[in-house]
Design a protein around this motif. Sequence first.
Motif, short mmCIF file in Angstrom:
data_model
loop_
_atom_site.label_atom_id
_atom_site.label_comp_id
_atom_site.label_asym_id
_atom_site.label_seq_id
_atom_site.Cartn_x
_atom_site.Cartn_y
_atom_site.Cartn_z
N SER A 405 0.85 -1.19 0.00
CA SER A 405 0.00 0.00 0.00
C SER A 405 0.89 1.24 0.00
O SER A 405 2.09 1.16 0.33
N LYS A 407 0.73 3.66 2.10
CA LYS A 407 1.12 3.89 3.49
C LYS A 407 2.35 3.06 3.86
O LYS A 407 3.32 3.58 4.44
N ASN A 408 2.34 1.78 3.52
CA ASN A 408 3.46 0.91 3.88
C ASN A 408 4.71 1.22 3.04
O ASN A 408 5.83 1.00 3.50
#
Length: 435
Positions: A405, A407-408
């Motif tokens: 993702s 975010k990751n």
Amino acid sequence: MSFLIVAACMAVLILLLTWGKMNAFVAFMLVSILAGLSLGISPEKIPASLQKGIGDTIGGLLGIIVLGAMLGKLVAESGAARQIANTLMQLLGAKNVQWALMIAGFIIGVPLYYGVGFVLMVPLIFSVVYQYKLPAVYIGLPTLAALSITHGFLPPHPSPAALVTQFHADMGLTLFYGLIVAIPALLLAGPLFSRLLVNMPSDSNKLFAQSSNEEKPLPGKFNSFLTALLPVILLVATTAATHMPAFQGNRWVLFLGDAPVVMLLAAVVAAFSLGTMQGTPMKQVMNTYAEAVKDIAMIVLIIAGSGALKQVLADSGVSNSIATAMQSWHIPVLVLGWLAAALIRACVGSATIAGLTAAGMIGPLMIQSGANPNLMVLSIGAGSLMFSHVNDAGFWMFKEYFNLSIKNTLLSWSVMETIVGITGLAGVLILNCFF
């Protein structure tokens, strides 16, 4: 007023590259003309400034960059890079497979350009991930950190090599200092940081599940290591020799230590050691070299464009004005160079453009302050590797290959690059206390 004009021109450059999606060379040339006109250079004199900037910047670099690309492509296509990785994994064992891949990434990263190294190492990473059933991000991030560090710190990569030329630094000493700075940066951003990412979910890319089953015979182990590292060996050896009384001023040592000569020797040796001696016809080796030139054509143009902008700023006299003004900021010039590169990197996304643009701004100040030019190269190189996010191609390559993702990807890739940048600056400041 001149400072505001330069700041506005930098803003226009960033907008052309990001919002306008313009080719970097075209953007540099347009902004160079805009800067020249805005800073009072007579219109008929601007073309001469552009030509001088391009010639002075590319003249000493073209051979290094082109020959380096040739060597790197042959190391990849001959199987030498895979041999290096396989050998290190055999030596260090399954328990230390992360370290083996990281060291392989560092060694392979010396002759290979970043994008090529990335695409080459990802299949090796995933073959190990599948074989040993290990977390993909935990295993892969240190290897890609190694590639990023060699790209930002170590000549003959384009950005540090160009900075060496602009600051009149010593290629061998910069490489030597770069290796010293690179090791702690790699350890912190690689194995230590990746321990926090063991449980990060990653849907491993099935494309590489069988990537390790190639049947092509590989070059010998000694041959692979020696050929890939030959530029480093020659540069470090000749630099060390120039500091020995018996060899000081020796014409042959000076000749062999010249960076273009080093890269020429490395490319010629590789043509035989990884080419004809492995059964590859010389014509095919030369075709590989020709393809390598196509791969780096745009990098050469970007460097040329940055040289044009630097010369326009110099001819207008604004570079010295900015340097004088910056002296009143009471910020060490090594930190200032790092900060300038980091800000441009965050805006533009390209480490190469960030480093070269910052160099044009900081160059006169470095001369006035008497800063060590070799450390200045590394400081700006470290800044150019700072926070990589959604405007950086490397960010998206890592996200897509590892199926993360956004975010990751920010929590892994972006933080890793930031650790490299900060640790690099710290290393430069420590070295500055001794050299």
